[in-house]
Design an enzyme around this catalytic site. Structure first.
Site, PDB file in Angstrom:
ATOM      1  N   ASP A  60     -21.969  18.223   2.432  1.00 51.78           N
ATOM      2  CA  ASP A  60     -21.555  19.445   1.761  1.00 51.78           C
ATOM      3  C   ASP A  60     -22.665  20.229   0.888  1.00 51.78           C
ATOM      4  O   ASP A  60     -23.416  19.342   0.477  1.00 51.78           O
ATOM      5  CB  ASP A  60     -20.168  19.228   0.916  1.00 51.78           C
ATOM      6  CG  ASP A  60     -19.609  20.429   0.503  1.00 51.78           C
ATOM      7  OD1 ASP A  60     -18.694  20.979   1.573  1.00 51.78           O
ATOM      8  OD2 ASP A  60     -19.724  20.993  -0.778  1.00 51.78           O
ATOM      9  N   ASP A 141      -3.014   2.844   4.063  1.00 49.13           N
ATOM     10  CA  ASP A 141      -2.609   1.430   4.664  1.00 49.13           C
ATOM     11  C   ASP A 141      -3.410   1.235   5.964  1.00 49.13           C
ATOM     12  O   ASP A 141      -3.443   0.096   6.661  1.00 49.13           O
ATOM     13  CB  ASP A 141      -1.064   1.219   4.692  1.00 49.13           C
ATOM     14  CG  ASP A 141      -0.278   2.348   5.354  1.00 49.13           C
ATOM     15  OD1 ASP A 141       0.900   2.229   5.530  1.00 49.13           O
ATOM     16  OD2 ASP A 141      -0.912   3.110   5.886  1.00 49.13           O
ATOM     17  N   HIS A 145      -5.798  -1.486   7.254  1.00 46.19           N
ATOM     18  CA  HIS A 145      -5.658  -2.269   8.387  1.00 46.19           C
ATOM     19  C   HIS A 145      -7.044  -2.520   9.291  1.00 46.19           C
ATOM     20  O   HIS A 145      -7.007  -3.458   9.706  1.00 46.19           O
ATOM     21  CB  HIS A 145      -4.493  -1.360   9.125  1.00 46.19           C
ATOM     22  CG  HIS A 145      -4.088  -1.880  10.551  1.00 46.19           C
ATOM     23  ND1 HIS A 145      -2.964  -2.608  10.956  1.00 46.19           N
ATOM     24  CD2 HIS A 145      -4.882  -1.812  11.837  1.00 46.19           C
ATOM     25  CE1 HIS A 145      -2.837  -2.835  12.027  1.00 46.19           C
ATOM     26  NE2 HIS A 145      -4.243  -2.428  12.591  1.00 46.19           N
ATOM     27  N   GLU A 169      -2.922  -8.586  14.515  1.00 45.64           N
ATOM     28  CA  GLU A 169      -2.323  -7.156  14.133  1.00 45.64           C
ATOM     29  C   GLU A 169      -1.547  -7.560  12.902  1.00 45.64           C
ATOM     30  O   GLU A 169      -1.583  -6.519  11.985  1.00 45.64           O
ATOM     31  CB  GLU A 169      -1.435  -6.853  15.405  1.00 45.64           C
ATOM     32  CG  GLU A 169      -2.229  -5.902  16.286  1.00 45.64           C
ATOM     33  CD  GLU A 169      -2.847  -4.742  15.429  1.00 45.64           C
ATOM     34  OE1 GLU A 169      -2.036  -4.031  14.653  1.00 45.64           O
ATOM     35  OE2 GLU A 169      -4.224  -4.452  15.423  1.00 45.64           O
ATOM     36  N   ASP A 183       5.531   0.808  -0.238  1.00 44.16           N
ATOM     37  CA  ASP A 183       6.594   0.593   0.674  1.00 44.16           C
ATOM     38  C   ASP A 183       6.162  -0.470   1.761  1.00 44.16           C
ATOM     39  O   ASP A 183       5.021  -0.911   1.764  1.00 44.16           O
ATOM     40  CB  ASP A 183       7.088   1.567   1.402  1.00 44.16           C
ATOM     41  CG  ASP A 183       5.659   2.490   2.036  1.00 44.16           C
ATOM     42  OD1 ASP A 183       5.429   3.801   1.661  1.00 44.16           O
ATOM     43  OD2 ASP A 183       5.124   1.888   2.695  1.00 44.16           O
ATOM     44  N   GLU A 188       2.956   5.466   7.530  1.00 47.95           N
ATOM     45  CA  GLU A 188       3.918   6.789   7.280  1.00 47.95           C
ATOM     46  C   GLU A 188       3.310   7.924   6.672  1.00 47.95           C
ATOM     47  O   GLU A 188       3.908   9.012   6.760  1.00 47.95           O
ATOM     48  CB  GLU A 188       5.065   6.128   6.368  1.00 47.95           C
ATOM     49  CG  GLU A 188       4.588   6.033   4.934  1.00 47.95           C
ATOM     50  CD  GLU A 188       3.889   4.890   4.540  1.00 47.95           C
ATOM     51  OE1 GLU A 188       3.555   3.870   5.508  1.00 47.95           O
ATOM     52  OE2 GLU A 188       3.206   4.568   3.591  1.00 47.95           O
ATOM     53  N   TYR A 191       1.827   9.473  10.045  1.00 49.49           N
ATOM     54  CA  TYR A 191       2.587   9.519  11.427  1.00 49.49           C
ATOM     55  C   TYR A 191       3.699  10.774  11.387  1.00 49.49           C
ATOM     56  O   TYR A 191       4.271  10.917  10.639  1.00 49.49           O
ATOM     57  CB  TYR A 191       3.399   8.286  11.495  1.00 49.49           C
ATOM     58  CG  TYR A 191       4.156   7.877  12.734  1.00 49.49           C
ATOM     59  CD1 TYR A 191       5.588   7.636  12.876  1.00 49.49           C
ATOM     60  CD2 TYR A 191       3.170   7.646  13.849  1.00 49.49           C
ATOM     61  CE1 TYR A 191       6.037   7.553  13.959  1.00 49.49           C
ATOM     62  CE2 TYR A 191       3.831   7.494  15.079  1.00 49.49           C
ATOM     63  CZ  TYR A 191       5.097   7.298  15.332  1.00 49.49           C
ATOM     64  OH  TYR A 191       5.778   7.054  16.324  1.00 49.49           O
ATOM     65  N   THR A 192       3.718  11.141  12.510  1.00 55.07           N
ATOM     66  CA  THR A 192       4.619  12.449  12.798  1.00 55.07           C
ATOM     67  C   THR A 192       4.707  13.396  11.652  1.00 55.07           C
ATOM     68  O   THR A 192       5.868  13.425  10.728  1.00 55.07           O
ATOM     69  CB  THR A 192       5.941  11.888  13.303  1.00 55.07           C
ATOM     70  OG1 THR A 192       6.722  10.852  12.241  1.00 55.07           O
ATOM     71  CG2 THR A 192       6.019  10.820  14.511  1.00 55.07           C
ATOM     72  N   ASP A 198       9.837   8.457   8.801  1.00 52.32           N
ATOM     73  CA  ASP A 198       9.467   7.508   9.876  1.00 52.32           C
ATOM     74  C   ASP A 198       8.152   6.904   9.531  1.00 52.32           C
ATOM     75  O   ASP A 198       7.363   7.209   8.734  1.00 52.32           O
ATOM     76  CB  ASP A 198       9.650   8.124  11.151  1.00 52.32           C
ATOM     77  CG  ASP A 198       8.627   9.018  11.560  1.00 52.32           C
ATOM     78  OD1 ASP A 198       8.599   9.562  12.605  1.00 52.32           O
ATOM     79  OD2 ASP A 198       8.213   9.558  10.442  1.00 52.32           O
ATOM     80  N   ASP A 224      -1.053  -3.916  26.504  1.00 51.08           N
ATOM     81  CA  ASP A 224      -1.651  -4.082  25.038  1.00 51.08           C
ATOM     82  C   ASP A 224      -1.866  -5.415  24.576  1.00 51.08           C
ATOM     83  O   ASP A 224      -1.633  -6.096  23.789  1.00 51.08           O
ATOM     84  CB  ASP A 224      -0.374  -3.555  24.171  1.00 51.08           C
ATOM     85  CG  ASP A 224      -0.905  -3.409  22.594  1.00 51.08           C
ATOM     86  OD1 ASP A 224      -1.886  -3.225  22.540  1.00 51.08           O
ATOM     87  OD2 ASP A 224       0.061  -3.746  21.823  1.00 51.08           O
TER      88      ASP A 224
HETATM   89  C1  LIG Z   1      -2.749   3.872  15.357  1.00 50.43           C
HETATM   90  C2  LIG Z   1      -3.332   2.686  16.103  1.00 50.43           C
HETATM   91  C3  LIG Z   1      -3.504   2.826  17.699  1.00 50.43           C
HETATM   92  C4  LIG Z   1      -4.166   1.602  18.346  1.00 50.43           C
HETATM   93  C5  LIG Z   1      -4.449   0.662  17.812  1.00 50.43           C
HETATM   94  C6  LIG Z   1      -4.434   0.498  15.996  1.00 50.43           C
HETATM   95  C7  LIG Z   1      -4.828  -0.794  15.583  1.00 50.43           C
HETATM   96  O1  LIG Z   1      -5.984  -0.550  14.533  1.00 50.43           O
HETATM   97  O2  LIG Z   1      -4.652  -1.794  16.015  1.00 50.43           O
HETATM   98  C8  LIG Z   1      -3.992   1.611  15.678  1.00 50.43           C
HETATM   99  O3  LIG Z   1      -3.989   1.560  14.182  1.00 50.43           O
HETATM  100  C9  LIG Z   1      -2.958   1.033  13.552  1.00 50.43           C
HETATM  101  O4  LIG Z   1      -2.120   0.313  14.149  1.00 50.43           O
HETATM  102  C10 LIG Z   1      -2.816   1.373  12.267  1.00 50.43           C
HETATM  103  C11 LIG Z   1      -1.829   0.665  11.244  1.00 50.43           C
HETATM  104  C12 LIG Z   1      -1.691   1.897  11.351  1.00 50.43           C
HETATM  105 CA   LIG Z   2       2.736   2.155   3.820  1.00 49.14          CA
HETATM  106 ZN   LIG Z   3      -4.695  -3.071  14.560  1.00 49.52          ZN
END
Ligand SMILES: Cc1cccc(C(=O)O)c1OC(=O)C1CC1
Ligand SMILES: [Ca+2]
Ligand SMILES: [Zn+2]
Length: 303
Positions: A60, A141, A145, A169, A183, A188, A191-192, A198, A224
């Protein structure tokens, strides 16, 4: 011209003000945090809607990362810092490798990309399509993750397939909760965006989002990686029950010790139960805490 660490600010994906650890050089400000006790840095980059990594530094001109398109950069940088702090302050772990490795994130990856991932070397975040996801770094989160996937790679090394993959996972989701314990929902905040209430997943009620919460409902599939994002509901529910009975402070120490000392690449759900019980015994003996952990896994059908 001054060069060195600076403090800037910006607005995150949700329009929230955040102070940022930046770096100034030649009149340009970088999302480049040199203030942590690590040999590396926390650096954030942009793929500029392409798919080549690591992309160019997020910069920036006036240390105010306030444009809408910079929200993903702001949050990836800020939340990477908070996740670093969590592992360092709570578990004495210095970055994902416990040796101060640079934490690199790249945002604006691809076009309308509804994914986030650790690619073995760095974090990568899509911007989402605005319907399924907002830019994915906008959720603490989610960032926790992804960084936990890196920690797992350097510790348990849980193979990303079937039960060990579902554990991988689950540990990523569980530490997503430990970092953002407001939570038991995952994702959340991004998402959407057009739908409230949700989430991507729930630790307390995996079934609400199509995940099993008991071994009787284990989902055998070839997709998966053997349903790793589905079957994680079973260890996730066990984690929720554990947290509810013994509290977050003890639970996070047990989970970190199991992940960093006892779990191995081929650990399945039963081995995870054993690893967590061994960690509990090490830390708290074989009394009520131990019985609570055992009970949680019995309730999800794992013995
Ligand atoms: C959104 C998404 C799609 C595919 C794999 C992952 C993955 O990192 O396993 C992913 O991220 C998550 O699951 C994070 C927790 C929301
Ligand atoms: Ca959370
Ligand atoms: Zn993951």
């Amino acid at each position: 011209v001054t060069e060195g660490a600076t403090t800037g600010y910006g607005y995150g994906v949700l329009g929230d003000y955040k102070s940022l650890k930046t770096y100034s050089a030649n009149g340009t400000y970088y999302l480049y945090d040199t203030t942590k006790p690590m040999s590396g840095v926390i650096e954030t980059r942009t793929a500029n809607y392409g798919s080549s990594l690591p992309g160019s530094y997020s910069v920036d001109s006036n240390n105010a990362f306030t444009s809408t398109s910079q929200g993903a950069d702001v949050d990836a940088h800020y939340y990477a810092g908070t996740v670093y702090d969590y592992y360092y302050n709570t578990h004495g772990r210095n970055s994902y490798d416990n040796n101060g490795a640079t934490i690199r994130s790249t945002v604006h990856y691809g076009s309308n990309y509804n994914n986030a991932f650790w690619n073995g070397a760095q974090m990568v975040y899509g911007d989402g399509d605005g319907s399924t996801f907002d830019p994915l770094s906008g959720a603490q989160d989610v960032v926790a993750h992804e960084i936990t996937h890196a920690v797992i790679e350097r510790t348990a090394g849980l193979r990303y397939q079937d039960q060990s993959g579902a554990l991988n996972e689950s540990m990523a989701d569980v530490f997503g909760y430990f970092v953002e314990p407001e939570d038991f929902l995952l994702g959340e905040d991004v998402y959407t965006p057009n739908k409230s209430g949700d989430a991507l997943r729930s630790l307390s009620n995996p079934d609400a989002y199509g995940q099993p919460s008991h071994m009787d409902d284990y989902y055998y599939t070839s997709s998966d990686n053997g349903g790793v994002h589905t079957n994680s509901g079973i260890p996730n529910k066990a984690a929720y029950l554990t947290i509810q009975s013994i509290g977050k402070t003890k639970a996070e120490k047990i989970y970190y010790r199991a992940m960093s000392v006892y779990l191995t690449p081929t650990s399945n759900f039963s081995a995870a139960r054993s690893a967590l019980l061994q960690a509990t015994s090490d830390l708290y003996g074989t009394g009520s805490t131990y019985n609570s952990v055992a009970s949680a896994w019995s309730q999800v059908g794992v013995n």
